[in-house]
Scaffold this active site. Structure first.
Site, PDB file in Angstrom:
ATOM      1  N   ASP A   1       1.052  -1.621   0.313  1.00 12.47           N
ATOM      2  CA  ASP A   1       0.054   0.136  -0.510  1.00 12.47           C
ATOM      3  C   ASP A   1       0.619   0.948  -0.013  1.00 12.47           C
ATOM      4  OD1 ASP A   1      -2.705   1.473   0.268  1.00 12.47           O
ATOM      5  OD2 ASP A   1      -1.584   2.023   2.063  1.00 12.47           O
TER       6      ASP A   1
ATOM      7  N   ASP B   1      -1.472  -0.294   6.554  1.00 13.14           N
ATOM      8  CA  ASP B   1      -0.667  -0.470   7.735  1.00 13.14           C
ATOM      9  C   ASP B   1      -1.968   0.617   8.482  1.00 13.14           C
ATOM     10  OD1 ASP B   1      -1.445   1.907   6.257  1.00 13.14           O
ATOM     11  OD2 ASP B   1       0.273   3.415   7.879  1.00 13.14           O
TER      12      ASP B   1
ATOM     13  N   ASP C   1      -6.670  -1.595   4.896  1.00 14.79           N
ATOM     14  CA  ASP C   1      -5.489  -2.644   4.421  1.00 14.79           C
ATOM     15  C   ASP C   1      -6.435  -4.228   5.380  1.00 14.79           C
ATOM     16  OD1 ASP C   1      -4.363  -0.744   2.942  1.00 14.79           O
ATOM     17  OD2 ASP C   1      -3.034   0.026   4.703  1.00 14.79           O
TER      18      ASP C   1
END
Length: 766
Positions: free
Chosen positions: A454, A653, A657
């Site tokens: 990400d 994080d 996610d």
């Protein structure tokens, strides 16, 4: 589903844990139980509504073992969350308690391991002391004159007395372990030791008192036991070294703390600190528990928690964690998490559960060990029948070869092959800020084909800054920022923080906004002075029919430069554009390069437009860009890659996610992220450093390599040893003593090879 980790005293043999798993795992409400002979503990996953921890403890005791750990105030066996501070409190209160319990036959893990090693050493010394004169007196011993026989007893009767001293007390743990194993429906090394030592000793006793002492194995049995005890002692020393990580973590907790009670500063055991109390920390002190700073400023060394060597500045409002070190000024903080709730206790819990979990290779090794014992017993019986009744050799040769088969096949090496490597691998990871939650993740991390990062907060710093502001005709830049700040003042989005920081730097007053509504993946809507206001991307403007006031070209220019373009509108007209950029983390490019060098494809996932994503990707060397992905679509991107037959790792994080981390074959959570992301992940990187993924993959590969080396050695040893032990190559045979030496050496080699993992060079690990 709840989990609890218990220390189990009495896991003497490598396969003893199977009995605990079998008995506890069969209880109603227990999902599964994994025990670890190397750490002498068991982790149980269970339904708290169907079974209690007390019932689990009783089940362990029903197996014939003692259940013990960091005692809670109600004196129950430890539970899911170990309290590292309780160890200090108990040790201070009862200085001799640990040593006393360590010498109990059961033995324990952690603090008791040293006592366990000492006890086995003492048994070895006693056995050796009785074996030396026995060896000298036996006709097959050294060519020394036979000493006169005292007290009128026959030579064989004296040999019986010496052999009894060499066998009965030194070998008693094996008899206890064999009884426990058979009681729990398990066959382990102790069963084979009892069969070999017990057969030789019982046969010799019968010969001494009933058959005139014509054939005796006193010397062979005693020397055999000397080698077995020596090997077991050295092996236990190696096993004790495997648990260094847990002990090192527990030792980080300071035994005492300074707190403010009734206006007075008092020093109390850390285990007695209560949530809400004011804790006083001076320079050089270890912080006792977790909390929030209320007074003072300082620098704190958090390397034990994150692996980051640089101290972190703390001021009022900052969070501090127990066991970290105060490097400079004195300060006070309110305790928020104490005992088993502290970050250190949670780390210990994760490491314990990871060490007790089982990789697929270990499950196979456990089953193979059981079959190996059965095969050894069958081959031993067949060896006796073939040599004594079929071939017609002497009883001495037949019994000797049978004993040799029982000894050579002891499955210690096979039982130790994987748990030792897993313990050391996960422990080394924990000492470097990499928490691997289970052995399956350790194994799966070695097979990853692609790792998806990400972007925001993972590959980038997650702290975007406003780079440029462009106002539409009739409006000023400050006016655009003030309107944007008014709408974003209650948002937690990183872009909102950048806008608010820009307004703060310009000392601008945010325009009042109300009725704030988030529009997933596009932006937000609010009301400013009774007029509809919008902030977000081009898709939001198009969907709301906003006139772009001729700024389309500027928006394309900014987006083409890889900036995130925030459109600010009010009353159906665009007020201006705010260009925001997020800088990559310093180690991101190196992490991408290292993964690609290891044959792992790297992909970057982001909700940003493709131009912005490709700018960041180009800087980092990422060629696979998954741009304009809405939060709810992240898991779908992982599924799409898995549908291509790829093993996928996901690094994130944030809360959004979590589904993707769960969907991935291995989920990596950056430690600075949310609790939800960390709970959903298989691997937690305590530092906000993407290179931790490289270190985790490297550690996993090194650990799996040691596991495979150990398994191949253990299997190869038995394949070669069985024919020699059974006399297939007669007259070339192996004596029981040499078989014991080979068996012990095999286990020691496996343990030593696993310990080499502590010194293995792995990128990103110290």
């Amino acid at each position: 589903m709840k989990s609890a980790t218990f220390e189990v005293k009495g896991l003497f043999e490598e396969l003893d844990h199977l009995g605990v798993e079998k008995r506890v795992g069969a209880l109603p409400g227990v999902h599964h139980a994994h025990a670890n002979p190397a750490s002498a503990s068991v982790t149980v996953h269970y339904d708290a509504g169907a079974i209690t921890e007390s019932m689990l403890r009783d089940a362990v005791r029903d197996c014939g073992y003692h259940c013990r750990g960091e005692m809670q105030p109600d004196h129950l066996c430890p539970v899911a969350q170990p309290d590292p501070h309780a160890a200090h409190a108990k040790h201070a209160a009862q200085p001799g308690a640990m040593d006393e319990m360590a010498h109990d036959m059961g033995h324990g893990a952690g603090m008791d391991m040293a006592g366990m090693v000492r006890d086995m050493r003492n048994r070895f010394i006693v056995c050796l002391a009785f074996t030396i004169p026995l060896f000298l007196w036996m006709p097959m011993g050294l060519p020394l004159p036979t000493p006169p026989v005292p007290f009128g007893l026959r030579m064989d009767q004296w040999l019986f007395i010496l052999a009894s001293g060499a066998v009965v007390w030194p070998s008693w743990p094996f008899f206890v372990a064999a009884w426990r194993a058979l009681r729990n429906g398990i066959l382990n090394m102790a069963v084979l030791v009892v069969l070999s030592v017990g057969t030789g000793y019982a046969f010799s006793v019968a010969s001494t008192f009933f058959f005139g002492g014509t054939v005796q194995f006193y010397e062979a049995v005693s020397v055999l036991l000397v080698f077995i005890l020596l090997g077991h002692w050295l092996e236990m020393r190696a096993r004790a070294g495997a648990n260094d990580a847990i002990r090192a973590l527990l030792d980080l907790a300071p035994p005492m703390a300074r707190v403010l009670r009734d206006g007075q500063e008092v020093q109390i055991p850390t285990a007695e600190v209560r949530a809400g109390e004011v804790v006083i920390v001076r320079p050089g002190d270890r912080i006792p528990v977790d909390g929030v700073v209320t007074e003072g400023e300082t620098q704190v060394d958090e390397s034990m928690l994150t692996g980051e060597s640089m101290p972190v500045k703390k001021a009022p409002g900052s969070l501090v964690a127990g066991a970290t070190i105060n490097k400079s000024g004195a300060f006070r903080f309110n305790a928020t998490k104490v005992g088993a709730d502290t970050a250190l206790a949670q780390i210990v819990k994760l490491v314990q559960e990871a060490q007790n979990s089982k990789a697929p290779a270990q499950l196979l090794a456990d089953r193979a060990s059981q079959w190996l014992v059965l095969v050894a017993i069958a081959i031993g019986v067949a060896t006796f029948v073939a040599w004594y009744w079929v071939i017609g050799q002497t009883l001495l040769l037949a019994v000797t070869l049978t004993i040799t088969v029982f000894v050579i096949a002891c499955p210690d090496a096979l039982g130790l092959a994987t748990p030792m490597a897993i313990m050391i691998g996960t422990g080394r990871g924990a000492n470097n800020g990499i928490l691997i939650k289970n052995a399956s993740a350790l194994e799966n991390a070695t097979r990853l084909d692609v790792v998806i990062f990400d972007k925001t907060g993972t590959l980038t710093l997650g702290k975007p800054e406003v780079i440029e502001v462009i106002a539409a005709p009739g409006h000023g830049e400050d006016e655009v920022v003030a309107l944007a700040a008014g709408m974003e003042q209650h948002s937690e989005h990183p872009l909102a923080h950048a806008i608010l920081e820009k307004a703060k730097q310009g000392q601008l007053t945010a325009m009042p906004a109300e009725a704030f509504t988030n529009i997933d993946g596009m932006g937000a809507r609010a009301t400013s002075a009774g007029v509809r206001a919008l902030i977000g991307n081009r898709r939001l403007m198009d969907s709301e029919g906003v006139n772009l006031a001729g700024l389309e070209g500027e928006a394309e220019r900014l987006a083409g430069g890889g900036r995130t373009v925030v459109h600010v509108a009010r009353g159906g007209r665009l007020w201006g554009l705010i260009a925001i950029a997020d800088a990559p983390r310093p180690t991101s490019a190196a992490a991408v390069k290292a993964l690609r060098e290891r044959g792992v494809e790297v992909a970057m996932l982001t909700g940003d437009n493709r131009a912005t994503a490709e700018r960041i990707g180009g800087e980092l060397g990422v060629t696979t860009i998954l741009a304009e992905v809405l939060p709810g679509q992240k898991a779908e991107q992982v599924k799409a890659l898995q549908a291509q037959g790829k093993k996928v790792g996901m690094v994130g994080d944030g809360i959004n996610d979590a589904p993707a981390l769960t969907q991935a074959d291995v989920g990596f959570a950056i430690g600075a992220g949310t609790d939800v992301a960390m709970e959903s992940a298989d691997v937690v990187l305590m530092r906000s450093d993407p290179f931790g993924v490289v270190a985790a993959v490297g550690l996993s590969r090194s650990t799996l390599r040691k596991m495979h080396q150990n398994l191949w050695w253990a299997v190869g040893y038995n394949v070669v040893a069985f024919p020699f032990a059974a006399g297939v190559f007669y007259p070339v045979t192996i004596s029981p003593e040499m078989a014991a030496l080979a068996m012990s050496g095999s286990s020691l080699i496996v343990a030593a090879n696993a310990l080499l993992l502590k010194r293995a060079r792995i990128d990103g690990l110290r």
